[in-house]
Design a protein around this motif. Structure first.
Motif, mmCIF file in Angstrom:
data_model
loop_
_atom_site.group_PDB
_atom_site.id
_atom_site.type_symbol
_atom_site.label_atom_id
_atom_site.label_comp_id
_atom_site.label_asym_id
_atom_site.label_seq_id
_atom_site.Cartn_x
_atom_site.Cartn_y
_atom_site.Cartn_z
ATOM 1 N N ARG A 165 -17.273 -99.717 -80.632
ATOM 2 C CA ARG A 165 -18.140 -100.513 -81.490
ATOM 3 C C ARG A 165 -19.504 -99.615 -81.337
ATOM 4 N NH1 ARG A 165 -19.428 -106.290 -79.863
ATOM 5 N NH2 ARG A 165 -19.708 -105.109 -77.823
ATOM 6 N N MET A 166 -19.895 -99.041 -82.659
ATOM 7 C CA MET A 166 -20.922 -98.274 -82.725
ATOM 8 C C MET A 166 -21.957 -98.598 -83.270
ATOM 9 S SD MET A 166 -21.873 -94.934 -81.631
ATOM 10 C CE MET A 166 -20.237 -94.275 -81.203
ATOM 11 N N GLY A 167 -23.358 -98.428 -82.826
ATOM 12 C CA GLY A 167 -24.606 -98.565 -83.408
ATOM 13 C C GLY A 167 -25.345 -97.319 -83.702
ATOM 14 N N ILE A 168 -25.968 -97.253 -84.935
ATOM 15 C CA ILE A 168 -26.867 -96.227 -85.303
ATOM 16 C C ILE A 168 -28.209 -96.527 -85.045
ATOM 17 C CG2 ILE A 168 -27.178 -94.134 -86.813
ATOM 18 C CD1 ILE A 168 -24.429 -94.258 -86.149
ATOM 19 N N ILE A 169 -29.182 -95.803 -84.520
ATOM 20 C CA ILE A 169 -30.369 -96.045 -84.333
ATOM 21 C C ILE A 169 -31.285 -94.941 -85.210
ATOM 22 C CG2 ILE A 169 -32.436 -96.309 -82.791
ATOM 23 C CD1 ILE A 169 -30.544 -97.215 -80.676
ATOM 24 N N GLY A 170 -31.816 -95.319 -86.272
ATOM 25 C CA GLY A 170 -32.522 -94.314 -87.312
ATOM 26 C C GLY A 170 -31.550 -94.007 -88.254
ATOM 27 N N ASP A 198 -24.009 -106.328 -80.142
ATOM 28 C CA ASP A 198 -22.913 -106.061 -81.053
ATOM 29 C C ASP A 198 -22.308 -104.555 -81.039
ATOM 30 O OD1 ASP A 198 -23.660 -108.339 -82.551
ATOM 31 O OD2 ASP A 198 -25.149 -107.436 -83.630
ATOM 32 N N VAL A 199 -22.530 -103.910 -79.838
ATOM 33 C CA VAL A 199 -22.293 -102.553 -79.825
ATOM 34 C C VAL A 199 -21.773 -102.091 -78.440
ATOM 35 C CG1 VAL A 199 -23.710 -101.805 -81.712
ATOM 36 C CG2 VAL A 199 -24.447 -101.480 -79.685
ATOM 37 N N ASP A 200 -21.017 -101.102 -78.274
ATOM 38 C CA ASP A 200 -20.661 -100.574 -76.968
ATOM 39 C C ASP A 200 -21.374 -99.023 -76.484
ATOM 40 O OD1 ASP A 200 -18.535 -102.600 -76.808
ATOM 41 O OD2 ASP A 200 -17.568 -101.331 -78.253
ATOM 42 N N ALA A 201 -21.736 -98.602 -77.838
ATOM 43 C CA ALA A 201 -22.377 -97.331 -77.716
ATOM 44 C C ALA A 201 -23.478 -97.244 -78.790
ATOM 45 C CB ALA A 201 -21.466 -96.134 -77.826
ATOM 46 N N VAL A 202 -24.538 -96.284 -78.713
ATOM 47 C CA VAL A 202 -25.380 -95.952 -79.673
ATOM 48 C C VAL A 202 -25.484 -94.558 -80.029
ATOM 49 C CG1 VAL A 202 -26.590 -98.213 -79.463
ATOM 50 C CG2 VAL A 202 -27.265 -96.096 -78.177
ATOM 51 N N THR A 203 -25.853 -94.281 -81.264
ATOM 52 C CA THR A 203 -26.324 -92.843 -81.599
ATOM 53 C C THR A 203 -27.547 -92.727 -82.026
ATOM 54 O OG1 THR A 203 -23.835 -92.375 -82.248
ATOM 55 C CG2 THR A 203 -25.716 -90.916 -82.964
ATOM 56 N N ILE A 204 -28.502 -91.977 -81.443
ATOM 57 C CA ILE A 204 -29.895 -92.000 -81.395
ATOM 58 C C ILE A 204 -30.264 -90.856 -82.565
ATOM 59 C CG2 ILE A 204 -32.262 -91.967 -80.389
ATOM 60 C CD1 ILE A 204 -30.950 -92.925 -78.032
ATOM 61 N N CYS A 205 -31.152 -91.279 -83.685
ATOM 62 C CA CYS A 205 -31.324 -90.370 -84.712
ATOM 63 C C CYS A 205 -32.591 -90.525 -85.165
ATOM 64 C CB CYS A 205 -30.235 -90.486 -85.824
ATOM 65 S SG CYS A 205 -28.583 -90.405 -85.681
ATOM 66 N N THR A 206 -33.596 -90.554 -84.270
ATOM 67 C CA THR A 206 -34.995 -90.974 -84.431
ATOM 68 C C THR A 206 -35.930 -89.641 -84.155
ATOM 69 O OG1 THR A 206 -35.528 -91.743 -82.140
ATOM 70 C CG2 THR A 206 -34.861 -93.349 -83.939
ATOM 71 N N PRO A 207 -37.187 -89.623 -84.562
ATOM 72 C CA PRO A 207 -38.060 -88.667 -83.937
ATOM 73 C C PRO A 207 -38.063 -88.440 -82.771
ATOM 74 C CG PRO A 207 -39.146 -89.821 -85.942
ATOM 75 C CD PRO A 207 -37.901 -90.688 -85.554
ATOM 76 N N ASN A 208 -38.161 -87.142 -82.061
ATOM 77 C CA ASN A 208 -37.967 -86.948 -80.470
ATOM 78 C C ASN A 208 -39.056 -87.961 -79.680
ATOM 79 O OD1 ASN A 208 -36.715 -84.619 -81.675
ATOM 80 N ND2 ASN A 208 -38.385 -83.414 -81.431
ATOM 81 N N ARG A 209 -40.054 -88.220 -80.292
ATOM 82 C CA ARG A 209 -40.772 -89.171 -79.369
ATOM 83 C C ARG A 209 -40.336 -90.449 -78.709
ATOM 84 N NH1 ARG A 209 -46.484 -92.100 -81.350
ATOM 85 N NH2 ARG A 209 -46.968 -93.201 -79.496
ATOM 86 N N HIS A 219 -23.236 -96.889 -73.893
ATOM 87 C CA HIS A 219 -22.993 -95.384 -73.838
ATOM 88 C C HIS A 219 -24.243 -94.713 -74.959
ATOM 89 C CE1 HIS A 219 -19.582 -95.789 -71.394
ATOM 90 N NE2 HIS A 219 -19.019 -96.408 -72.096
ATOM 91 N N VAL A 220 -24.611 -93.420 -74.658
ATOM 92 C CA VAL A 220 -25.597 -92.968 -75.698
ATOM 93 C C VAL A 220 -25.270 -91.294 -76.002
ATOM 94 C CG1 VAL A 220 -27.842 -92.114 -75.851
ATOM 95 C CG2 VAL A 220 -27.503 -94.298 -74.644
ATOM 96 N N LEU A 221 -25.368 -91.253 -77.331
ATOM 97 C CA LEU A 221 -25.404 -90.054 -77.983
ATOM 98 C C LEU A 221 -26.572 -89.964 -78.566
ATOM 99 C CD1 LEU A 221 -24.511 -87.113 -78.989
ATOM 100 C CD2 LEU A 221 -23.309 -88.508 -80.844
ATOM 101 N N CYS A 222 -27.550 -88.962 -77.953
ATOM 102 C CA CYS A 222 -28.875 -88.763 -78.530
ATOM 103 C C CYS A 222 -29.117 -87.645 -79.085
ATOM 104 C CB CYS A 222 -29.906 -88.989 -77.308
ATOM 105 S SG CYS A 222 -31.634 -88.636 -77.859
#
Length: 348
Positions: free
Chosen positions: A5-10, A65-76, A91-94
């Motif tokens: 289950r993947m979540g997308i941040i940004g 709701d998720v097992d992992a997230v992909t972070i697609c936000t500004p670097n800060r 788990h994290v893919l940044c």
């Protein structure tokens, strides 16, 4: 096998253009169950476009709701979001770069190790067909030990005029931390990730501070431009290898250049376009492939590697330690330019 289950941040351009489409193509292994963005209107539009069921304005609210997230936000926000997700057992893919600086990157790695979770960084150039072919040949010893790398990542008058790319407070820098980081990572990986020991670098933003810009990628305010648009560096490694590096958003050159060249004992490899150049059997041999295995979209193998790593089927191709090396070099280049001296990393 249960789907990840993947979540997308940004939900900006990189999420819509690379990560979400890749996960949708791998629907047998992963499902995007939630997305988060402070811009709720954009998040709603993206959710409707891609058929994503849940939307959150606060990214932490979607953790259940998720097992992992992909972070697609500004670097800060990379470090804070990654650490919170890892601490929540995800788990994290940044997206690249790993963080604003080395200190933040080390805290991210510590959180991943403490929680026993995957942390990988979106250096997608590694997943392109040419670098994958080059890595195979290097591992097979086709050019012997690599000792000199020459790298250019140059765009002609293409400062990004959208998003926050020219906002130092949110991004930490300009062409180096945004674009050049890919080529630093790629060259280090191809060379076997040698330990950097001394770096001298110079960053410029003279062109983009001038009025009446000719810029192909939109408009920006030259009065408030406070990041680098051109950077040069020379990097020495513990094993005696060295790297000549140059990156720019705004170079006054004939055409864009993306070039990575690795020289070794017996020959060399030019990555873009791919050439194998050897000296053996009393001859100089130049080889070009008729066909390369792999996929045209590097986002797909990157997504597949992250999913399989989360499921325990593979190891991440981009590790936290490798990404920290890149951030360490970026920090040193900026520091060298500011202080007008070379930076010896162990002494610092």
């Amino acid at each position: 096998m249960n789907k990840l289950r993947m979540g997308i941040i940004g939900t900006g351009g990189i999420a819509q253009g690379r990560h979400i489409p890749a996960y949708l193509k791998l629907a047998d292994q992963v499902t995007i169950t939630a997305i988060s963005d402070v811009d709720e209107q954009r998040a709603s539009m993206v959710a409707e476009q891609f058929g994503i069921p849940k939307i959150y304005s606060d990214y932490q609210d979607m953790f259940n709701d998720v097992d992992a997230v992909t972070i697609c936000t500004p670097n800060r926000f990379h470090a804070e979001m990654a650490i919170n997700a890892l601490n929540a057992g995800l788990h994290v893919l940044c997206e690249k770069p790993m963080a604003m600086n080395t200190e933040e990157a080390l805290l991210m790695k510590e959180a991943a190790e403490r929680n026993g979770k995957i942390l990988t960084i979106g250096y997608h150039y590694r997943f392109m067909k040419e670098p994958q072919a080059a890595k195979k040949l290097l591992l097979q010893g086709e050019i012997g030990e690599p000792f000199v790398s020459r790298v250019q990542a140059l765009r002609r008058r293409k400062v990004p005029g959208w998003g926050v790319f020219t906002n130092k407070a949110l991004q930490g820098g300009g062409s180096l931390i945004d674009y050049g980081c890919h080529f630093l990572d790629l060259s280090l990986w191809l060379m076997g990730n040698p330990e950097p020991v001394e770096i001298i670098g110079t960053s410029y933003n003279r062109l983009s501070k001038m009025p009446n810009q000719v810029n192909l990628w939109g408009d920006f305010d030259h009065n408030t431009f406070d990041v680098d648009d051109h950077v040069t560096a020379y990097i020495k490694f513990e094993n005696g290898a060295s790297l000549f590096f140059e990156t720019s958003w705004a170079a006054n050159i004939k055409e864009d250049v993306e070039a990575v060249s690795i020289s070794g004992e017996f020959g060399g490899i030019d990555v873009f376009p791919f050439h194998l150049n050897q000296a053996k059997n009393g001859m100089l041999l130049n080889s070009t492939p008729d066909w390369l295995t792999g996929e045209d979209d590097p986002g797909l193998p990157q997504a597949r590697n992250f999913i399989n790593s989360c499921l325990g089927l593979e190891k991440p191709i981009v590790t936290a330690d490798e990404a920290i090396h890149v951030t360490k070099i970026i920090d040193a280049i900026y520091k060298s330019s500011e202080q007008g001296r070379s930076i010896r990393l162990k002494e610092e």
